[in-house]
Design an enzyme around this catalytic site. Structure first.
Site, PDB file in Angstrom:
ATOM      1  CG  ASP A 149       5.096   3.296   1.381  1.00 59.81           C
ATOM      2  OD1 ASP A 149       6.007   4.436   2.125  1.00 59.81           O
ATOM      3  OD2 ASP A 149       4.579   3.528   0.939  1.00 59.81           O
TER       4      ASP A 149
ATOM      5  CE  LYS B  64       0.476   5.167   7.928  1.00 56.69           C
ATOM      6  NZ  LYS B  64      -1.066   5.816   8.139  1.00 56.69           N
TER       7      LYS B  64
ATOM      8  CG  PHE C  76      -2.101   1.140   1.359  1.00 57.95           C
ATOM      9  CD1 PHE C  76      -3.205   1.744   0.740  1.00 57.95           C
ATOM     10  CD2 PHE C  76      -1.129   1.979   1.984  1.00 57.95           C
ATOM     11  CE1 PHE C  76      -3.465   2.270   0.094  1.00 57.95           C
ATOM     12  CE2 PHE C  76      -2.286   3.312   2.482  1.00 57.95           C
ATOM     13  CZ  PHE C  76      -3.536   3.093   1.098  1.00 57.95           C
TER      14      PHE C  76
HETATM   15  C1  PLP Z   1       3.257   2.504   3.762  1.00 56.50           C
HETATM   16  C2  PLP Z   1       1.847   3.551   3.398  1.00 56.50           C
HETATM   17  N1  PLP Z   1       2.712   3.951   2.693  1.00 56.50           N
HETATM   18  C3  PLP Z   1       1.727   5.513   2.073  1.00 56.50           C
HETATM   19  C4  PLP Z   1       0.806   5.684   2.235  1.00 56.50           C
HETATM   20  C5  PLP Z   1      -0.488   6.550   2.226  1.00 56.50           C
HETATM   21  O1  PLP Z   1       0.226   7.594   3.185  1.00 56.50           O
HETATM   22  P1  PLP Z   1      -0.845   8.801   3.733  1.00 56.50           P
HETATM   23  O2  PLP Z   1      -2.394   8.207   4.016  1.00 56.50           O
HETATM   24  O3  PLP Z   1      -0.221   9.688   4.675  1.00 56.50           O
HETATM   25  O4  PLP Z   1      -0.510   9.959   2.480  1.00 56.50           O
HETATM   26  C6  PLP Z   1       0.012   4.836   3.918  1.00 56.50           C
HETATM   27  C7  PLP Z   1      -0.631   5.083   4.318  1.00 56.50           C
HETATM   28  O5  PLP Z   1      -1.189   4.143   5.739  1.00 56.50           O
HETATM   29  C8  PLP Z   1       1.071   3.609   4.277  1.00 56.50           C
HETATM   30  O6  PLP Z   1       0.844   2.416   4.396  1.00 56.50           O
END
Ligand code: PLP
Length: 400
Positions: free
Chosen positions: A219, A248, A134
């Site tokens: 990521d 986050k 994700f």
């Molecule tokens: C691994 C990862 N990347 C990207 C995101 C997207 O982040 P945002 O919700 O701050 O756009 C998330 C959100 O849960 C995530 O867990």
């Protein structure tokens, strides 16, 4: 309930109907508008790593708000430069680009790989990503996300993303062709169900990237910022990515995202090639400084490792006690997942009734993301609620 009707009257229904109205937070606890107290094992989905209303965070954000909240990236911002320096100190030689969210950080990684792929005779744009991963909801980050749950209704998305099996190096190797420019993976898949990328897999990905002139992109939006017992989750594997997405937990509740780019790749972005109004504002950076200060002062990285090991072992014992309900326990540090035999929603609501907030993830997984400041007593309290709730669920299944 009053609040649900009002909520639905004014807010677009892109989220499931909320079960609670939350009005206050302190340390590891949240309170709803009825005055009920909950132990928060969601941390706003891996955001409030210092817990709620940490005094150091309040102090730094408050005093920065009194001096300067925003002035735009037209100017150099000392708090931003100092934050970049601190992040480089924790990650390695490179530079930082600030943004506001995880999706936006991944968008910057995708744009970085476009620039990397545009240097030779042919333009390379393909990015290999892990199945079940994700990366966010913006169209680029969504294109890198496999699940139809998120993609439905928004296709056609950006072409060029190839989905390969996490921890199966040959699947990635076989997918590389002349158009491939990068590989993007999470060190622990958060939304995808707490699947951990193995050390040998990440080391293999690093080699594949070196051999094929691909950017190795991590990521770390959910697993990063001390949650897994390392500052960033991949650091346990000893690999050196070319660029990393963070967000986050970096702001501890104030929106901020960032990418780190390895020294030799930092000139890919040139003046005017990318930007965002709010990225790295003085106020956002003050929140991130407070987060880093507390991580360092309270040694939250070591705490996450130590308390995470304890929590994992205790849940493994629960798994033996409740084999009809728990299939597996996964994760690292304070980023743990319990794979259930059923959808987690019923257990999530029983836990909530009993005063513990947790969140589901893909593959019938219950996700536990407590604040990194959690105490041993609070972990014991959560374990008691979990035990009680699993028993209640078992009873419900025997006597439906
Ligand atoms: C691994 C990862 N990347 C990207 C995101 C997207 O982040 P945002 O919700 O701050 O756009 C998330 C959100 O849960 C995530 O867990």
């Amino acid at each position: 309930m009053d609040f649900i009707l009002k909520h639905q009257s004014f807010l677009i229904g892109n989220y499931a109907s909320p079960a609670l109205e939350i009005v206050r937070g302190q340390g590891s606890y949240l309170w709803d508008s009825q005055g009920k107290k909950y132990l928060d094992f969601t941390s706003g989905i891996a955001v409030t790593n210092l817990g709620h209303s940490h005094p150091e965070w309040i102090k730094q954000v408050q005093s920065q708000a009194e001096v300067l909240a925003h002035c735009s990236n037209l100017y150099s911002i000392p708090e931003q430069v100092r934050l970049a320096e601190r992040l480089v100190g924790k990650i390695g030689p490179g530079k930082i680009l600030f943004c506001n969210s995880g999706a936006e950080a991944n968008e910057a990684l995708i744009k970085l790989s476009r620039l990397h792929g545009d240097q030779g005779e042919t333009k390379r744009t393909k990015i290999l990503v892990a199945k079940n991963g994700f990366h966010g909801r913006t169209l680029g980050a969504l294109s890198a996300t496999e699940s139809s749950k998120y993609r439905n209704g928004f296709e056609p998305l950006l072409p060029g993303f190839v989905f390969c099996k996490l921890n199966e190096l040959s699947d990635f190797e076989n997918a590389i062709d002349d158009e491939t420019v990068a590989i993007l993976v999470e060190s622990i898949q958060g939304e995808g169900g707490l699947h951990v990328a193995s050390d040998s897999f990440l080391q293999g990905i690093e080699k594949l990237c070196q051999k094929n002139n691909l950017l190795f992109l991590m990521d770390e939006v959910q697993a990063g910022i001390a949650r897994t017992g390392e500052f960033l989750g991949f650091q346990k594997s000893g690999v050196k990515p070319d660029a990393i997405a963070m967000a986050k937990g970096l702001g501890g509740g104030f929106p901020i995202g960032a990418i780190w780019v390895e020294d030799s790749r930092t000139t890919l972005f040139t003046p005017g090639s990318h930007g965002t109004t709010f990225g790295g504002s003085p106020l956002a950076c003050s929140a991130a400084h407070a987060v880093l200060d507390v991580i360092e002062k309270e040694d939250l990285t070591a705490r996450a490792k130590h308390l995470g090991n304890f929590l994992l072992q205790e849940i493994q014992q629960l798994a033996e006690k409740f084999p009809q309900q728990i299939l597996e326990v996964r994760g690292r540090g304070l980023m743990l997942g319990i794979q259930l035999t059923d959808e987690p929603s019923e257990l999530v609501s029983i836990l909530r009734e009993n005063g513990l907030l947790a969140v589901g993830a893909a593959g019938q997984t219950l996700r536990l993301l407590p604040p990194l400041t959690i105490s041993q007593d609070e972990i014991e309290e959560a374990l008691n609620i979990l035990r009680l709730s699993l028993s209640a669920l078992e009873q419900k299944k025997i006597v439906p």
